[in-house]
Design a protein around this motif. Structure first.
Motif, PDB file in Angstrom:
ATOM      1  N   LEU A 184      14.720   3.900   2.012  1.00  0.00           N
ATOM      2  CA  LEU A 184      14.341   5.303   1.880  1.00  0.00           C
ATOM      3  C   LEU A 184      13.050   5.508   1.090  1.00  0.00           C
ATOM      4  CD1 LEU A 184      17.814   7.008   1.368  1.00  0.00           C
ATOM      5  CD2 LEU A 184      16.363   7.032   3.409  1.00  0.00           C
ATOM      6  N   ASP A 185      12.922   4.883  -0.066  1.00  0.00           N
ATOM      7  CA  ASP A 185      11.725   5.107  -0.885  1.00  0.00           C
ATOM      8  C   ASP A 185      10.468   4.642  -0.153  1.00  0.00           C
ATOM      9  OD1 ASP A 185      13.233   6.204  -2.891  1.00  0.00           O
ATOM     10  OD2 ASP A 185      13.260   4.400  -4.142  1.00  0.00           O
ATOM     11  N   GLY A 186      10.548   3.472   0.474  1.00  0.00           N
ATOM     12  CA  GLY A 186       9.396   2.956   1.203  1.00  0.00           C
ATOM     13  C   GLY A 186       9.015   3.845   2.367  1.00  0.00           C
ATOM     14  N   LEU A 187       9.998   4.346   3.099  1.00  0.00           N
ATOM     15  CA  LEU A 187       9.711   5.215   4.238  1.00  0.00           C
ATOM     16  C   LEU A 187       9.170   6.573   3.789  1.00  0.00           C
ATOM     17  CD1 LEU A 187      12.730   4.358   6.545  1.00  0.00           C
ATOM     18  CD2 LEU A 187      10.306   4.099   7.125  1.00  0.00           C
ATOM     19  N   ALA A 189       7.216   7.041   1.240  1.00  0.00           N
ATOM     20  CA  ALA A 189       5.801   6.803   0.938  1.00  0.00           C
ATOM     21  C   ALA A 189       4.991   6.599   2.214  1.00  0.00           C
ATOM     22  CB  ALA A 189       5.669   5.585   0.025  1.00  0.00           C
ATOM     23  N   LEU A 190       5.554   5.872   3.167  1.00  0.00           N
ATOM     24  CA  LEU A 190       4.831   5.597   4.415  1.00  0.00           C
ATOM     25  C   LEU A 190       4.587   6.873   5.210  1.00  0.00           C
ATOM     26  CD1 LEU A 190       6.655   2.331   5.517  1.00  0.00           C
ATOM     27  CD2 LEU A 190       4.193   2.548   5.102  1.00  0.00           C
ATOM     28  N   THR A 191       5.588   7.740   5.306  1.00  0.00           N
ATOM     29  CA  THR A 191       5.408   8.974   6.081  1.00  0.00           C
ATOM     30  C   THR A 191       4.476   9.947   5.366  1.00  0.00           C
ATOM     31  OG1 THR A 191       7.497   9.811   5.129  1.00  0.00           O
ATOM     32  CG2 THR A 191       7.592   8.843   7.343  1.00  0.00           C
ATOM     33  N   ALA A 192       4.419   9.872   4.047  1.00  0.00           N
ATOM     34  CA  ALA A 192       3.461  10.711   3.319  1.00  0.00           C
ATOM     35  C   ALA A 192       2.035  10.244   3.582  1.00  0.00           C
ATOM     36  CB  ALA A 192       3.766  10.673   1.823  1.00  0.00           C
ATOM     37  N   HIS A 193       1.859   8.934   3.707  1.00  0.00           N
ATOM     38  CA  HIS A 193       0.524   8.384   3.939  1.00  0.00           C
ATOM     39  C   HIS A 193       0.105   8.512   5.402  1.00  0.00           C
ATOM     40  CE1 HIS A 193      -2.975   5.913   3.168  1.00  0.00           C
ATOM     41  NE2 HIS A 193      -2.645   5.126   4.171  1.00  0.00           N
ATOM     42  N   HIS A 194       1.062   8.271   6.320  1.00  0.00           N
ATOM     43  CA  HIS A 194       0.793   8.356   7.765  1.00  0.00           C
ATOM     44  C   HIS A 194       1.466   9.630   8.282  1.00  0.00           C
ATOM     45  CE1 HIS A 194      -0.792   4.246   7.807  1.00  0.00           C
ATOM     46  NE2 HIS A 194       0.222   3.921   7.029  1.00  0.00           N
ATOM     47  N   ARG A 195       0.802  10.747   8.079  1.00  0.00           N
ATOM     48  CA  ARG A 195       1.424  12.052   8.264  1.00  0.00           C
ATOM     49  C   ARG A 195       1.778  12.363   9.711  1.00  0.00           C
ATOM     50  NH1 ARG A 195      -2.156  15.827   7.331  1.00  0.00           N
ATOM     51  NH2 ARG A 195      -0.552  17.458   7.173  1.00  0.00           N
ATOM     52  N   PHE A 196       1.122  11.710  10.666  1.00  0.00           N
ATOM     53  CA  PHE A 196       1.370  12.013  12.081  1.00  0.00           C
ATOM     54  C   PHE A 196       1.979  10.820  12.824  1.00  0.00           C
ATOM     55  CE2 PHE A 196      -2.465  14.481  10.833  1.00  0.00           C
ATOM     56  CZ  PHE A 196      -1.875  15.739  10.837  1.00  0.00           C
ATOM     57  N   HIS A 197       2.414   9.812  12.108  1.00  0.00           N
ATOM     58  CA  HIS A 197       2.964   8.617  12.754  1.00  0.00           C
ATOM     59  C   HIS A 197       4.424   8.892  13.128  1.00  0.00           C
ATOM     60  CE1 HIS A 197       4.024   4.502  13.632  1.00  0.00           C
ATOM     61  NE2 HIS A 197       2.763   4.137  13.466  1.00  0.00           N
ATOM     62  N   GLU A 198       4.645   9.162  14.389  1.00  0.00           N
ATOM     63  CA  GLU A 198       5.963   9.643  14.826  1.00  0.00           C
ATOM     64  C   GLU A 198       7.056   8.593  14.687  1.00  0.00           C
ATOM     65  OE1 GLU A 198       5.092  13.014  18.105  1.00  0.00           O
ATOM     66  OE2 GLU A 198       4.338  11.012  18.616  1.00  0.00           O
ATOM     67  N   LEU A 200       7.347   6.159  12.439  1.00  0.00           N
ATOM     68  CA  LEU A 200       7.757   6.060  11.039  1.00  0.00           C
ATOM     69  C   LEU A 200       8.626   7.253  10.642  1.00  0.00           C
ATOM     70  CD1 LEU A 200       4.497   4.776   9.292  1.00  0.00           C
ATOM     71  CD2 LEU A 200       6.636   3.511   9.617  1.00  0.00           C
ATOM     72  N   HIS A 201       8.265   8.435  11.129  1.00  0.00           N
ATOM     73  CA  HIS A 201       9.088   9.612  10.825  1.00  0.00           C
ATOM     74  C   HIS A 201      10.473   9.491  11.456  1.00  0.00           C
ATOM     75  CE1 HIS A 201       5.313  11.360   9.420  1.00  0.00           C
ATOM     76  NE2 HIS A 201       6.028  12.316   8.865  1.00  0.00           N
ATOM     77  N   ALA A 202      10.532   8.952  12.671  1.00  0.00           N
ATOM     78  CA  ALA A 202      11.835   8.753  13.312  1.00  0.00           C
ATOM     79  C   ALA A 202      12.677   7.768  12.507  1.00  0.00           C
ATOM     80  CB  ALA A 202      11.639   8.252  14.745  1.00  0.00           C
TER      81      ALA A 202
END
Length: 268
Positions: A184-187, A189-198, A200-202
Motif C-alpha cells: 500500500l505505501d509503495g503504491l 507513492a507511485l500513483t502520486a508520482h505517476h498521476r495518469f498511469h492507469e 498503477l492506479h488499478a
C-alpha cells in the motif's frame, strides 16, 4: 582483466576499478552515453553529430566530434594503459567495447527475463525476488545527469517505461502472494508520482480493496477520473471502469483483477 563497471540506470558512470572515466563537459558526456547505450556496436558519425547538435550542426561538427573522442580516449588511458583501445574507430563511426556483464542495463535485462520466466511457470516467489533484484539496479532517473539529445532521450523514455512494466509485473506477483497490505505505501507513492498511469492506479485500487479499504479504493478511482477528465479530456480505461463497478457492487473480483493480467500497453 580490467575491472570495468558501467551505470546507465541512474547517474552515468564508467569506471575502471576506482577510477571514474566520465567527462564533466556536457557534450563529451553525451557522446559517452550514446556509445555506452550502443556498446559493442558501431555508432555512425552522423548519429553522434545528430545527438550533439540536432538538425543544425556547425560546419566544424566532425572536427569537434573527433576532439570529444580524443578526450574520452585520454580519460580511458589515464585509468588503464590498455583501456584506450576499447574506444575504436570502426568503419563510418566509433565503437566502445565493453563486456556486457559490466553494464547494469544488461544485468537488468537478464534478471528481468529470468523473473518473467519464473512467473510464467507459476513460481511467483522466485519471480518477485528476481524482478526486485532487477529493479534495484535502477538508481534514480536513467542518465539523470546527461543533457540528452533526440536519440538518447528516446532510449531514456524506453528504459523508464521498461522499469514501470517490470514493476507492474512484480506487484502483480506480490498480489498473488497475498502481500496487499505491504504494497500500500509503495503504491500510494507511485500513483502520486505517476498521476495518469492507469495500471498503477488499478493495482492500488485492488490492494486497497483486498485490504478491506473499499471506500479508499473508490476514492483512488474518482481522483484519477477527475485528473484525466480535467487535464487530458479522457475517461479511465475499460479495465478501471470494470474494477470500479466490481468494488461498488462488492462482487467477488475476477482473478485477473486481483492478481494481474492488466494490459500494460495501455499504460498512461
Amino acid at each position: 582483466m580490467m575491472d570495468i563497471s558501467v551505470v546507465i540506470l541512474g547517474i552515468l558512470d564508467l569506471r575502471f576499478g576506482d577510477i571514474v572515466c566520465v567527462p564533466s563537459a556536457p557534450k563529451p558526456k553525451k557522446v559517452l552515453a550514446l556509445l555506452l547505450i550502443y556498446r559493442n556496436q558501431i555508432v555512425p558519425v552522423s548519429a553522434l553529430v545528430e545527438e550533439l547538435w540536432g538538425n543544425r550542426p556547425p560546419a566544424s561538427a566532425r572536427t569537434t566530434l573527433q576532439t570529444y573522442i580524443l578526450t574520452l580516449r585520454k580519460l580511458l588511458q589515464a585509468a588503464a594503459p590498455s583501456a584506450g583501445e576499447l574506444l575504436v574507430t570502426a568503419g563510418p563511426g566509433y565503437m566502445l567495447r565493453i563486456p556486457d556483464d559490466a553494464v547494469d542495463l544488461h544485468r537488468f535485462g537478464r534478471l528481468a527475463k529470468e523473473g518473467r520466466e519464473a512467473i510464467s511457470r507459476g513460481d511467483d516467489e522466485t519471480g518477485v525476488v528476481l524482478l526486485s533484484q532487477a529493479l534495484d539496479l535502477y538508481r534514480g532517473q536513467v542518465l539523470a545527469d546527461v543533457d540528452t539529445g533526440q536519440r538518447v532521450t528516446a532510449h531514456v523514455t524506453r528504459l523508464e517505461e521498461l522499469r514501470l512494466t517490470t514493476l507492474g509485473l512484480c506487484i502483480d506477483a506480490e498480489m498473488r502472494l497475498g502481500r496487499h497490505q505491504e504494497l500500500l505505501d509503495g503504491l500510494a507513492a507511485l500513483t502520486a508520482h505517476h498521476r495518469f498511469h492507469e495500471n498503477l492506479h488499478a493495482q492500488y485500487m485492488r490492494a486497497l480493496w483486498r485490504s478491506g479499504r473499499r471506500s479508499c479504493a473508490l476514492d483512488v478511482y474518482q481522483r484519477l477520473r477527475r485528473a484525466l477528465a480535467e487535464e487530458l479530456g479522457m475517461e479511465p480505461a475499460w479495465f478501471l471502469q470494470q474494477l470500479q463497478r466490481a468494488i461498488l457492487s462488492s462482487a467477488s473480483p475476477q482473478p485477473q483483477m486481483l492478481a494481474g493480467g492488466m494490459p500494460y500497453e495501455t499504460a498512461g
